[in-house]
Design an enzyme around this catalytic site. Structure first.
Site, short mmCIF file in Angstrom:
data_model
loop_
_atom_site.label_atom_id
_atom_site.label_comp_id
_atom_site.label_asym_id
_atom_site.label_seq_id
_atom_site.Cartn_x
_atom_site.Cartn_y
_atom_site.Cartn_z
CB CYS A 1 48.79 48.35 1.68
SG CYS A 1 48.43 47.94 3.41
CB CYS B 1 50.97 53.95 3.15
SG CYS B 1 49.51 52.91 2.97
CB CYS C 1 34.20 51.99 10.48
SG CYS C 1 35.37 53.37 10.38
CB CYS D 1 32.93 57.81 6.81
SG CYS D 1 33.20 56.95 5.24
NE ARG E 1 50.79 47.19 7.68
CZ ARG E 1 51.89 47.85 7.33
NH1 ARG E 1 52.67 48.34 8.24
NH2 ARG E 1 52.18 48.05 6.06
CB CYS F 1 32.61 49.95 7.30
SG CYS F 1 32.95 50.62 5.66
CB CYS G 1 49.85 54.55 6.97
SG CYS G 1 51.15 53.33 6.80
N1 SAM Z 1 37.79 55.13 4.31
C1 SAM Z 1 38.80 54.37 3.71
C2 SAM Z 1 38.38 52.95 3.43
O1 SAM Z 1 37.64 52.40 4.19
O2 SAM Z 1 38.86 52.39 2.45
C3 SAM Z 1 40.09 54.37 4.48
C4 SAM Z 1 40.10 54.33 5.98
S1 SAM Z 1 39.50 52.82 6.74
C5 SAM Z 1 39.39 53.26 8.43
C6 SAM Z 1 40.87 51.68 6.58
C7 SAM Z 1 40.70 50.26 7.05
O3 SAM Z 1 40.81 50.20 8.46
C8 SAM Z 1 39.37 49.58 6.77
O4 SAM Z 1 39.31 49.07 5.48
C9 SAM Z 1 39.38 48.44 7.78
O5 SAM Z 1 39.90 47.27 7.22
C10 SAM Z 1 40.27 48.98 8.90
N2 SAM Z 1 39.48 49.22 10.11
C11 SAM Z 1 38.61 50.23 10.29
N3 SAM Z 1 38.02 50.14 11.51
C12 SAM Z 1 38.54 49.04 12.11
C13 SAM Z 1 38.31 48.43 13.37
N4 SAM Z 1 37.43 48.91 14.24
N5 SAM Z 1 39.01 47.31 13.67
C14 SAM Z 1 39.90 46.81 12.79
N6 SAM Z 1 40.15 47.36 11.58
C15 SAM Z 1 39.47 48.46 11.22
FE1 SF4 Z 2 34.34 55.14 6.06
FE2 SF4 Z 2 35.24 53.74 8.08
FE3 SF4 Z 2 34.18 52.50 6.03
FE4 SF4 Z 2 36.57 53.74 5.73
S1 SF4 Z 2 36.12 51.97 7.03
S2 SF4 Z 2 34.82 53.79 4.34
S3 SF4 Z 2 36.27 55.45 7.14
S4 SF4 Z 2 33.10 53.88 7.42
#
Ligand code: SAM
Ligand code: SF4
Ligand code: DTB
Length: 337
Positions: free
Chosen positions: A200, A140, A72, A65, A272, A69, A109
């Site tokens: 959500c 979802c 992530c 990606c 949740r 973040c 989801c």
């Molecule tokens: N890429 C899209 C986005 O970020 O909007 C969708 C997938 S992203 C993995 C969905 C959500 O998962 C993120 O917004 C975050 O809140 C949560 N998330 C991701 N990694 C996480 C982690 N290591 N621990 C807890 N929540 C996490």
């Molecule tokens: Fe990409 Fe992870 Fe951020 Fe979603 S949370 S936008 S998958 S880096």
């Protein structure tokens, strides 16, 4: 001190969007018994406290990606050893959805590691949504930022919920993510809402934020033009190689407080208990349900990280006398008055 059996003052059983930060900070600061009493009172006004909605997650497009973040595993900025993969085939996704349904999930989801979907990818995602709906499950997806027309296409394919988290307070956001802004998140949420898709939206705790950031996060959620129908509260899954990989786990009681304040401020929303259950004791999870959490992710994997085994969840429900929420009951409380 008021008598122990007197009704709590200042309890708003109906949803309101005019919460002040000071009011939310005051909820976080309540003595724990008082906070739990208020959360339970609000919860029981709208829900059967035995019922817990069950969703299952699937990563339909993993890794690589472009966003950064800090939490992530799927960001290309992080070396986590995760193998990136292309968008799954529709049939493979539907096979997983069938298994999730057999295991008791009512909602499926699907998550993709995109900054935003390409229109070509959306064709496949819409086919997945149609196929999952045809199984009799709620749908979802979480695909990153959307334009208005993309949100409308998803709605037309039968999408029930779009997950798009604000993650943390507006002030802390830039410490966690630099490739998009808090306002970008709000813009997509508005497109989703305007398309008539259920929202959500929640966040993550345990990212080194201060309590005031948890206040700011709940405040931002509870003052959206309409409360999200579903509010996921995630405990950070600290993944080695990510910017936040060495974070100290959040204290269990602080996590429960966040759930309770979400319940009190967003009375009709499904709250949740999301990521983080794998390393939570049954007792902490029980406190989360007592604090008003009424939804979980079931299945041994979240998107890329672990979740409790099916058998552990079965035992948890039996020990606590919890039952899966039937599909018919879902949404009856969340409908805005
Ligand atoms: N890429 C899209 C986005 O970020 O909007 C969708 C997938 S992203 C993995 C969905 C959500 O998962 C993120 O917004 C975050 O809140 C949560 N998330 C991701 N990694 C996480 C982690 N290591 N621990 C807890 N929540 C996490
Ligand atoms: Fe990409 Fe992870 Fe951020 Fe979603 S949370 S936008 S998958 S880096
Ligand atoms: C949400 O708030 N939590 C889920 C779902 N929405 C998409 C994701 C949790 C991801 C945890 C880290 C992982 O498994 O990669």
């Amino acid at each position: 001190m008021r008598a122990m059996n007197a009704p709590a003052p200042d309890l708003h059983l109906a949803p309101r969007s005019d919460w002040t930060r000071a009011q939310i900070a005051a909820l976080f600061a309540l003595p724990f018994p008082e906070l739990m009493y208020r959360a339970q009172t609000v919860h029981r006004a709208h829900f059967d406290p035995r019922e817990v909605q069950v969703s299952t997650l699937l990563s339909i497009k993993t890794g690589g990606c472009p966003e950064d973040c800090g939490y992530c595993s799927q960001s290309a900025s992080h070396e986590t050893g995760l193998k990136a993969s292309k968008l799954m085939a529709v049939e493979a996704v539907l096979a997983d959805a069938r298994k999730a349904k057999e295991a008791g999930a009512t909602r499926f989801c699907m998550g993709a590691a995109w900054r935003s979907p390409k229109d070509r990818d959306l064709d496949s995602v819409c086919a997945m949504v149609e196929g999952v709906k045809a199984l009799g499950m709620e749908t979802c997806v979480t695909l990153g930022m959307l334009t208005g027309p993309q949100a409308l296409r998803l709605k037309q394919s039968g999408l029930d919920y779009y997950n798009h988290n604000i993650d943390t307070s507006p002030e802390y956001y830039g410490e966690v993510i630099t490739t998009r802004t808090f306002q970008d998140r709000l813009d997509t949420l508005e497109q989703v809402r305007n398309a008539g898709i259920n929202v959500c939206c929640g966040g993550i705790v345990g990212m080194g934020e201060a309590e005031n950031d948890r206040v700011g996060m709940i405040h931002a959620l509870a003052t959206l033009p309409a409360h999200p129908e579903s509010v996921p509260i995630n405990a950070l899954m600290a993944v080695k190689g990510t910017k936040l990989g060495e974070s100290k786990p959040i204290d269990g009681i602080d996590f429960v407080r966040t759930i309770a304040v979400a319940r009190i401020t967003m009375p009709r929303s499904m709250v949740r208990l999301s990521a983080g259950r794998e390393s939570m004791s049954a007792e902490t999870q029980a406190l989360c349900f007592l604090a008003g959490a009424n939804s979980i992710f079931h299945g041994e994997k979240l998107l890329t990280t672990g979740n409790p085994a099916a058998e552990a969840d079965r035992q948890l429900f039996t020990r606590l006398g919890l039952v899966p929420m039937p599909l018919e009951t879902e949404g009856t409380a969340a409908t805005h008055a």
